[in-house]
Design a protein around this motif. Structure first.
Motif, PDB file in Angstrom:
ATOM      1  N   THR A  80      30.116  80.397  12.289  1.00  0.00           N
ATOM      2  CA  THR A  80      30.008  79.802  10.872  1.00  0.00           C
ATOM      3  C   THR A  80      28.442  79.584  10.552  1.00  0.00           C
ATOM      4  N   VAL A 183      31.893  63.229   8.224  1.00  0.00           N
ATOM      5  CA  VAL A 183      31.179  64.256   7.541  1.00  0.00           C
ATOM      6  C   VAL A 183      30.168  65.225   8.345  1.00  0.00           C
ATOM      7  N   GLY A 186      32.401  67.490  10.761  1.00  0.00           N
ATOM      8  CA  GLY A 186      32.610  68.337   9.822  1.00  0.00           C
ATOM      9  C   GLY A 186      31.299  69.476   9.665  1.00  0.00           C
ATOM     10  N   SER A 228      37.765  63.131   5.881  1.00  0.00           N
ATOM     11  CA  SER A 228      36.256  63.537   5.598  1.00  0.00           C
ATOM     12  C   SER A 228      35.787  64.654   6.535  1.00  0.00           C
ATOM     13  N   VAL A 231      37.665  67.828   5.234  1.00  0.00           N
ATOM     14  CA  VAL A 231      37.012  68.188   3.937  1.00  0.00           C
ATOM     15  C   VAL A 231      35.617  68.688   4.004  1.00  0.00           C
ATOM     16  N   ALA A 232      34.695  68.055   4.946  1.00  0.00           N
ATOM     17  CA  ALA A 232      33.274  68.771   5.187  1.00  0.00           C
ATOM     18  C   ALA A 232      33.433  69.678   5.981  1.00  0.00           C
ATOM     19  N   GLY A 234      36.428  71.951   5.984  1.00  0.00           N
ATOM     20  CA  GLY A 234      37.287  72.861   5.348  1.00  0.00           C
ATOM     21  C   GLY A 234      37.048  73.590   3.946  1.00  0.00           C
ATOM     22  N   TRP A 235      35.922  73.118   3.216  1.00  0.00           N
ATOM     23  CA  TRP A 235      35.651  73.365   2.166  1.00  0.00           C
ATOM     24  C   TRP A 235      35.079  74.816   2.152  1.00  0.00           C
ATOM     25  N   TYR A 236      34.219  75.122   3.318  1.00  0.00           N
ATOM     26  CA  TYR A 236      33.585  76.421   3.369  1.00  0.00           C
ATOM     27  C   TYR A 236      34.862  77.561   3.889  1.00  0.00           C
ATOM     28  N   VAL A 238      37.912  77.377   2.819  1.00  0.00           N
ATOM     29  CA  VAL A 238      38.764  77.614   1.720  1.00  0.00           C
ATOM     30  C   VAL A 238      38.099  78.721   0.879  1.00  0.00           C
ATOM     31  N   VAL A 239      36.670  78.425   0.833  1.00  0.00           N
ATOM     32  CA  VAL A 239      35.969  79.531  -0.391  1.00  0.00           C
ATOM     33  C   VAL A 239      35.956  80.744   0.215  1.00  0.00           C
ATOM     34  N   TRP A 243      37.482  84.244  -1.436  1.00  0.00           N
ATOM     35  CA  TRP A 243      36.664  85.002  -1.973  1.00  0.00           C
ATOM     36  C   TRP A 243      37.437  86.478  -1.590  1.00  0.00           C
TER      37      TRP A 243
END
Length: 614
Positions: A80, A183, A186, A228, A231-232, A234-236, A238-239, A243
């Motif tokens: 990542t 965070v 994450g 937290s 979210v910190a 997982g957002w990447y 998900v994107v 995509w």
């Protein structure tokens, strides 16, 4: 008595650093900066694999976001990309060069020392914080990674930041600080995936044990922190999942173009079991050394981290004993749980994992070792009137001197090992009798013991900083690069991980008309492609990814790219990965190219012109 003494050494959350300690902290940080920055450019591109990706990110925002190996977005690195975001942005601001890529790593090292010092100070006082910061700065694995451009530098900084937030959270049962710790972890995941989660058990246990609030609220706060983290991190994910695959680069290191597979397979549980599809010599238990409790004390791992590891384990046991009767919310014991849990969980995983492991991974142990040593050294000194404390303090110095003696051996600076041993034993004896000395004499003994304590690790750290390091697997100590020796011997794997250094004629050839093509060239293996790309400043496709075993591009895709005139040259003969699993598409592509296109030799490299026919 022991509980009262422990309480006296703790620092209330509102207590600022006394002005008398600020100059010492400034000297520590300045010295760390000099150690990590001096002569930094001598290592050149360091790990060219990541430097090439940073170069790509400086040219393409899409490449920066996904961590692509090239600006044309063929395939990503096998991690990542958070660490690449830092390097890529620096390269955008200051140009693509060794300094713009490596200086951020050194500054992360200074930041890690500062944050660790601040974290330990909150539970054990300024002196303990300074000692902990000094120990971290003088850990060879830390000097190696903070002068190199692997993701480990950012990972360590974020883990220490997470620890600081947990300590703050424990002081007043603050869900906000605990969420901030989540965070940090994450984003640590976005730097090096599941390795960042190894500290989570220790962080959670420390808060669960010590936060001054009811059990129900502690559990609720921990649940919020877990959210937290998710979210910190997982957002990447998900994107990337949402995509369209056709408009993003292939996920390097996976066999199915899946970031989830990369996280849980090749860079996840496969590292534990050894079953890593597409890895170097893939398969359970192949080629990564014997596992077991002694792993960290042998080969190149020992040179990076083992110097103070026995002392840290002794410090953990001593600290838990002296705080055994302290109140549940005792800050000193909470810190011991945090740092001790970090050390034990990470060390056990490194000791027994059967998959890919490199000596520099041990930098993740350095903050915990430093914090435990700094805390114990100062608190045992304050309790030295107690026979058990003076005995443990004396024993810790003697144990460290013996460890350094065994690690140094006689092959490097042969005078140093016996000097450290004799000096350490003398300091140990003096420390045992320190309670009976005058204040001035005792202070001299304490200072001398600290010097002896850090002589072995400090000398090896200076040797690490004075040595240029390049390639994919750097080693701490006076020998650079993978294959270099460290105390105890041991060598890394073979030439698969070396980086190409093209000559002037080949570089000029790649630069000629490069703007007319999507990729000026293609070659098997990411490290080979990285060298050509950094030299030519034009995109080079890494066929098969890092190990040459990723199924990108397929033979049909590559043939289509060639027919569309998107690739100018193919470089080299390809290579077979004996004993590896994964796709053989890269080798098939190399064979197809050799059968259909004319070749020439330029600077010793076989060059196929894909715009011509044989």
């Amino acid at each position: 008595m022991t509980v009262l003494a422990t309480r006296e050494t703790a620092v209330p959350p509102s207590t600022p650093v006394r002005p008398s300690w600020l100059p010492a902290l400034a000297v520590l940080l300045l010295g760390t900066a000099v150690l990590y920055l001096w002569g930094l450019g001598a290592s050149g591109w360091a790990n060219a694999f990541y430097s090439a990706a940073a170069q790509a990110g400086s040219q393409s925002w899409k490449a920066l976001f996904f961590g692509s190996s090239d600006a044309a977005n063929a395939i990503t690195v096998d991690k990542t990309p958070a660490a690449l975001w830092v390097m890529g942005l620096s390269a955008r601001l200051f140009g693509v060069n060794a300094w713009s890529i490596l200086v951020p790593q050194a500054l992360m090292g200074v930041g890690s020392v500062w944050l660790l010092s601040a974290t330990v100070r909150r539970t054990s006082g300024p002196a303990a914080g300074l000692v902990a910061g000094l120990v971290l700065a003088l850990t060879p694995a830390a000097a190696l990674m903070f002068r190199f451009n692997n993701p480990d530098a950012l990972l360590v900084l974020l883990l220490v930041a997470g620890a600081y937030c947990v300590v703050r959270a424990c002081e007043k049962a603050s869900p906000r600080w605990l969420a901030l710790a989540g965070v940090a972890i994450g984003f640590g995941f976005l730097a090096k995936m599941l390795q960042a989660f190894l500290v989570l058990p220790a962080f959670a246990l420390a808060y669960l044990v010590a936060a001054p609030v009811s059990l129900g609220k502690r559990l609720l706060h921990l649940f919020g922190a877990l959210v937290s983290v998710l979210v910190a991190a997982g957002w990447y994910l998900v994107v990337v999942a949402l995509w369209p695959a056709a408009s993003r680069p292939y996920i390097g290191g996976s066999q199915t173009n899946s970031l989830w597979e990369l996280i849980f397979g090749y860079n996840g549980f496969g590292r534990i079991t050894g079953d890593e599809v597409g890895s170097v010599g893939g398969g359970t238990g192949r080629g990564w050394g014997a596992t077991g409790l002694t792993r960290l004390f042998g080969g190149e791992m020992a040179g990076g981290i083992a110097w103070l590891l026995p002392a840290a384990l002794l410090a953990l046991g001593a600290g838990l004993w002296f705080t055994r009767r302290a109140p549940r919310t005792d800050a000193s014991r909470a810190a011991l749980v945090l740092w001790g849990g970090w050390l034990l969980v990470t060390a056990l995983v490194f000791s027994y994992m059967s998959g890919i492991i490199h000596p520099y991974y041990t930098v993740a142990l350095a903050p915990a070792v430093a914090a435990l040593v700094g805390t114990a050294a100062v608190q045992l000194w304050r309790l030295r009137a107690h026979p058990a404390a003076s005995g443990l303090l004396s024993g810790g110095v003697a144990l460290t001197a013996l460890t350094a003696y065994l690690l140094l051996g006689s092959s490097w600076q042969p005078w140093l090992a016996p000097t450290v041993l004799v000096g350490g034993l003398l300091a140990a004896v003096a420390l045992f009798f320190a309670p009976h000395l005058t204040h001035r004499a005792a202070s001299f003994v304490a200072a001398s013991s600290l010097v002896v304590l850090l002589t072995g690790t400090g000398a090896y750290t200076l040797a690490t900083a004075a040595t240029t390091h390049s390639g994919a697997i750097p080693s701490a100590g006076p020998s650079s690069g993978f294959g270099g020796r460290a105390p105890g011997g041991g060598r890394g794997p073979g030439s698969l991980l070396s980086t190409t250094s093209p000559g002037a004629q080949l570089t000029a050839l790649l630069q000629q008309d490069a703007s007319r093509y999507t990729w000026t060239a293609a070659t098997v293996l990411s490290n080979a492609a990285a060298g050509y790309q950094l030299a030519s400043r034009a995109p080079v496709m890494a066929v098969g990814g890092f190990n040459g075993t990723d199924p990108y591009p397929t033979v049909e895709q590559f043939q289509q790219y060639v027919s569309e005139g998107r690739i100018h040259y193919f470089l080299g003969e390809g290579m077979t990965m004996p004993g590896s699993s994964g796709s053989d598409a890269a080798q098939q592509i190399a064979e197809w190219v050799a059968a259909h296109f004319p070749s020439s030799t330029v600077d010793g490299v076989t060059v196929y012109d894909l715009t011509a026919t044989g």
